[in-house]
Scaffold this motif. Structure first.
Motif, PDB file in Angstrom:
ATOM      1  N   GLU A   1       0.809  -1.213   0.000  1.00 17.43           N
ATOM      2  CA  GLU A   1       0.000   0.000   0.000  1.00 17.43           C
ATOM      3  C   GLU A   1       0.850   1.275   0.000  1.00 17.43           C
ATOM      4  O   GLU A   1       0.459   2.286  -0.568  1.00 17.43           O
ATOM      5  N   LYS A   2       2.011   1.228   0.662  1.00 17.01           N
ATOM      6  CA  LYS A   2       2.873   2.414   0.745  1.00 17.01           C
ATOM      7  C   LYS A   2       4.183   2.118   0.026  1.00 17.01           C
ATOM      8  O   LYS A   2       5.108   1.554   0.601  1.00 17.01           O
ATOM      9  N   PRO A   3       4.267   2.476  -1.257  1.00 15.43           N
ATOM     10  CA  PRO A   3       5.416   2.061  -2.063  1.00 15.43           C
ATOM     11  C   PRO A   3       6.746   2.678  -1.661  1.00 15.43           C
ATOM     12  O   PRO A   3       7.768   1.997  -1.631  1.00 15.43           O
ATOM     13  N   ILE A   4       6.766   3.976  -1.356  1.00  8.42           N
ATOM     14  CA  ILE A   4       8.021   4.645  -1.016  1.00  8.42           C
ATOM     15  C   ILE A   4       8.394   4.312   0.429  1.00  8.42           C
ATOM     16  O   ILE A   4       7.537   4.255   1.313  1.00  8.42           O
ATOM     17  N   TYR A   5       9.670   4.115   0.668  1.00  6.97           N
ATOM     18  CA  TYR A   5      10.132   3.856   2.034  1.00  6.97           C
ATOM     19  C   TYR A   5       9.834   5.069   2.914  1.00  6.97           C
ATOM     20  O   TYR A   5      10.125   6.209   2.544  1.00  6.97           O
ATOM     21  N   GLN A   6       9.268   4.816   4.068  1.00  3.07           N
ATOM     22  CA  GLN A   6       8.975   5.899   5.002  1.00  3.07           C
ATOM     23  C   GLN A   6       8.984   5.372   6.425  1.00  3.07           C
ATOM     24  O   GLN A   6       8.831   4.173   6.660  1.00  3.07           O
ATOM     25  N   ILE A   7       9.187   6.288   7.348  1.00  6.97           N
ATOM     26  CA  ILE A   7       9.222   5.937   8.763  1.00  6.97           C
ATOM     27  C   ILE A   7       7.968   6.469   9.431  1.00  6.97           C
ATOM     28  O   ILE A   7       7.670   7.669   9.348  1.00  6.97           O
ATOM     29  N   GLU A   8       7.233   5.597  10.060  1.00  6.53           N
ATOM     30  CA  GLU A   8       6.014   5.996  10.755  1.00  6.53           C
ATOM     31  C   GLU A   8       6.352   6.444  12.174  1.00  6.53           C
ATOM     32  O   GLU A   8       7.166   5.822  12.857  1.00  6.53           O
ATOM     33  N   ASN A   9       5.737   7.531  12.586  1.00  5.06           N
ATOM     34  CA  ASN A   9       5.986   8.063  13.930  1.00  5.06           C
ATOM     35  C   ASN A   9       5.115   7.329  14.946  1.00  5.06           C
ATOM     36  O   ASN A   9       4.094   7.833  15.409  1.00  5.06           O
ATOM     37  N   SER A  10       5.509   6.116  15.239  1.00  3.42           N
ATOM     38  CA  SER A  10       4.768   5.313  16.212  1.00  3.42           C
ATOM     39  C   SER A  10       5.754   4.544  17.078  1.00  3.42           C
ATOM     40  O   SER A  10       6.914   4.360  16.717  1.00  3.42           O
ATOM     41  N   SER A  11       5.284   4.118  18.234  1.00  2.01           N
ATOM     42  CA  SER A  11       6.156   3.377  19.150  1.00  2.01           C
ATOM     43  C   SER A  11       6.465   1.997  18.578  1.00  2.01           C
ATOM     44  O   SER A  11       5.641   1.402  17.876  1.00  2.01           O
ATOM     45  N   TYR A  12       7.655   1.499  18.882  1.00  2.00           N
ATOM     46  CA  TYR A  12       8.078   0.184  18.398  1.00  2.00           C
ATOM     47  C   TYR A  12       9.005  -0.406  19.454  1.00  2.00           C
ATOM     48  O   TYR A  12      10.153  -0.001  19.601  1.00  2.00           O
ATOM     49  N   GLU A  13       8.466  -1.362  20.208  1.00  2.00           N
ATOM     50  CA  GLU A  13       9.183  -1.915  21.357  1.00  2.00           C
ATOM     51  C   GLU A  13       9.704  -3.320  21.059  1.00  2.00           C
ATOM     52  O   GLU A  13       9.000  -4.144  20.478  1.00  2.00           O
ATOM     53  N   VAL A  14      10.926  -3.582  21.491  1.00  2.00           N
ATOM     54  CA  VAL A  14      11.535  -4.901  21.294  1.00  2.00           C
ATOM     55  C   VAL A  14      12.125  -5.400  22.609  1.00  2.00           C
ATOM     56  O   VAL A  14      12.323  -4.639  23.547  1.00  2.00           O
ATOM     57  N   ASP A  15      12.398  -6.690  22.623  1.00  2.00           N
ATOM     58  CA  ASP A  15      13.139  -7.302  23.728  1.00  2.00           C
ATOM     59  C   ASP A  15      13.887  -8.506  23.185  1.00  2.00           C
ATOM     60  O   ASP A  15      13.734  -8.881  22.012  1.00  2.00           O
ATOM     61  N   ILE A  16      14.679  -9.135  24.030  1.00  2.00           N
ATOM     62  CA  ILE A  16      15.469 -10.303  23.645  1.00  2.00           C
ATOM     63  C   ILE A  16      14.596 -11.555  23.672  1.00  2.00           C
ATOM     64  O   ILE A  16      13.802 -11.751  24.594  1.00  2.00           O
ATOM     65  N   PHE A  17      14.742 -12.402  22.666  1.00  2.00           N
ATOM     66  CA  PHE A  17      14.107 -13.726  22.656  1.00  2.00           C
ATOM     67  C   PHE A  17      15.164 -14.746  23.065  1.00  2.00           C
ATOM     68  O   PHE A  17      16.175 -14.907  22.387  1.00  2.00           O
ATOM     69  N   LYS A  18      14.931 -15.423  24.189  1.00  2.00           N
ATOM     70  CA  LYS A  18      15.954 -16.289  24.770  1.00  2.00           C
ATOM     71  C   LYS A  18      15.645 -17.781  24.669  1.00  2.00           C
ATOM     72  O   LYS A  18      16.473 -18.609  25.053  1.00  2.00           O
ATOM     73  N   ASP A  19      14.462 -18.140  24.183  1.00  2.00           N
ATOM     74  CA  ASP A  19      14.083 -19.556  24.183  1.00  2.00           C
ATOM     75  C   ASP A  19      14.965 -20.384  23.250  1.00  2.00           C
ATOM     76  O   ASP A  19      15.329 -21.516  23.569  1.00  2.00           O
ATOM     77  N   PHE A  20      15.284 -19.823  22.079  1.00  2.00           N
ATOM     78  CA  PHE A  20      16.111 -20.522  21.102  1.00  2.00           C
ATOM     79  C   PHE A  20      17.125 -19.549  20.524  1.00  2.00           C
ATOM     80  O   PHE A  20      16.904 -18.332  20.533  1.00  2.00           O
ATOM     81  N   TYR A  21      18.207 -20.101  19.992  1.00  2.00           N
ATOM     82  CA  TYR A  21      19.294 -19.268  19.492  1.00  2.00           C
ATOM     83  C   TYR A  21      19.536 -19.504  18.005  1.00  2.00           C
ATOM     84  O   TYR A  21      19.234 -20.565  17.466  1.00  2.00           O
ATOM     85  N   VAL A  22      20.101 -18.498  17.361  1.00  2.00           N
ATOM     86  CA  VAL A  22      20.538 -18.627  15.977  1.00  2.00           C
ATOM     87  C   VAL A  22      21.906 -19.297  15.975  1.00  2.00           C
ATOM     88  O   VAL A  22      22.788 -18.909  16.745  1.00  2.00           O
ATOM     89  N   SER A  23      22.069 -20.296  15.150  1.00  2.00           N
ATOM     90  CA  SER A  23      23.349 -20.994  15.067  1.00  2.00           C
ATOM     91  C   SER A  23      24.366 -20.140  14.323  1.00  2.00           C
ATOM     92  O   SER A  23      24.077 -19.555  13.284  1.00  2.00           O
ATOM     93  N   LYS A  24      25.563 -20.086  14.873  1.00  2.00           N
ATOM     94  CA  LYS A  24      26.637 -19.255  14.320  1.00  2.00           C
ATOM     95  C   LYS A  24      27.354 -20.014  13.207  1.00  2.00           C
ATOM     96  O   LYS A  24      28.453 -20.526  13.377  1.00  2.00           O
ATOM     97  N   GLN A  25      26.704 -20.085  12.037  1.00  2.00           N
ATOM     98  CA  GLN A  25      27.270 -20.829  10.919  1.00  2.00           C
ATOM     99  C   GLN A  25      26.723 -20.279   9.603  1.00  2.00           C
ATOM    100  O   GLN A  25      25.775 -19.498   9.588  1.00  2.00           O
TER     101      GLN A  25
END
Length: 268
Positions: A106-130
């Motif tokens: 719907e929004k073709p041009i790259y743009q940044i929306e002025n809204s909150s965006y919260e993250v945290d660490i996911f610890k249950d599983f890990y990405v393999s270093k390979q």
């Protein structure tokens, strides 16, 4: 269940790769990067690349599907490549087949929306270093379970770690951290996706006077010291993180980079 799925190696074993590309004004953004990443990934997984699977063929097949759906103005396209049916873990045939799916953006041009965006660490599983972790394979169970965790906990995204407990990436893109005029992102050797937008942002950031760019390890503790955090992928471009645990972040560099990215596309 459809009979075609019963023997599909992508469905049975995750023996498949995919590329997600963005269409803008009838063109594939970053075409060469997508094509060569797919070719390199197929070689790593020992898939047989057809002689006719050139970049021109790749482009034509995708744009034909876009035209059928009449989404030339802007679309998200996924091409999934899988080994032909037969065998168990050991394939009977290394030749490939592929499917292409198209959806409208719907929004073709790259743009940044002025809204909150919260993250945290996911610890249950890990990405393999390979090396395999850097590919866009259809084995994304860590990202799936992480997405469910984020949804259950009212988060917009999660940050993934590798077995060394270092930051690798977000659930749906690469991660960048700004601290004291240094833009830092984990190196590919940490197991993060070899992202197409990651490459673009590193190149654009290097054109900003006074800003240095480094590919070095990031610990979860480093994130709380950052001035800015953002996530990159080809569809969204840049997604600023506004909150990680108790720390809130600015979005100034994100705004600058998204402007540079759109300028590059228009001139491209």
């Amino acid at each position: 269940m459809q009979n075609s799925l019963l023997h599909n190696r992508g469905f049975l074993y995750g023996d498949a790769l995919f590329e997600t590309v963005k269409i803008l004004d009838g063109k594939i953004l970053f075409l060469e990067d997508h094509y060569f990443r797919l070719m390199a990934s197929m070689r790593i997984l020992r898939m047989e690349i057809p002689m006719n699977f050139t970049m021109e063929f790749f482009e034509k097949e995708i744009l034909n599907e876009v035209k059928k759906e009449q989404f030339e103005a802007s679309a998200r396209v996924r091409i999934t490549v899988f080994r032909k049916e037969g065998g168990f873990y050991l394939p009977k045939d290394n030749n490939i087949e592929y499917v292409i799916s198209v959806s409208k953006i719907e929004k073709p041009i790259y743009q940044i929306e002025n809204s909150s965006y919260e993250v945290d660490i996911f610890k249950d599983f890990y990405v393999s270093k390979q090396l395999i972790s850097t590919l866009k394979s259809t084995n994304k169970i860590v990202q799936i379970t992480g997405s469910i965790y984020a949804d259950e906990n009212g988060l917009d995204n999660c940050i993934l770690l590798n077995e060394d407990k270092n930051v690798t990436e977000a659930l749906n893109g690469n991660i960048f951290m700004l601290k004291d005029n240094k833009l830092i992102t984990p190196p590919i050797s940490e197991g993060c996706l070899n992202g197409i937008m990651r490459k673009q942002i590193i190149a654009l950031a290097k054109t900003i006077e006074g800003l240095t760019v480094e590919e070095v390890n990031i610990s979860p503790f480093d994130l709380q010291k950052a001035d800015e955090l953002f996530i990159t992928n080809v569809i969204k471009g840049i997604q600023p993180v506004t909150k990680y645990r108790k720390k809130e972040f600015e979005t100034n560099l994100s705004q600058t980079l998204i402007s540079k990215l759109n300028t590059k596309i228009r001139l491209g």
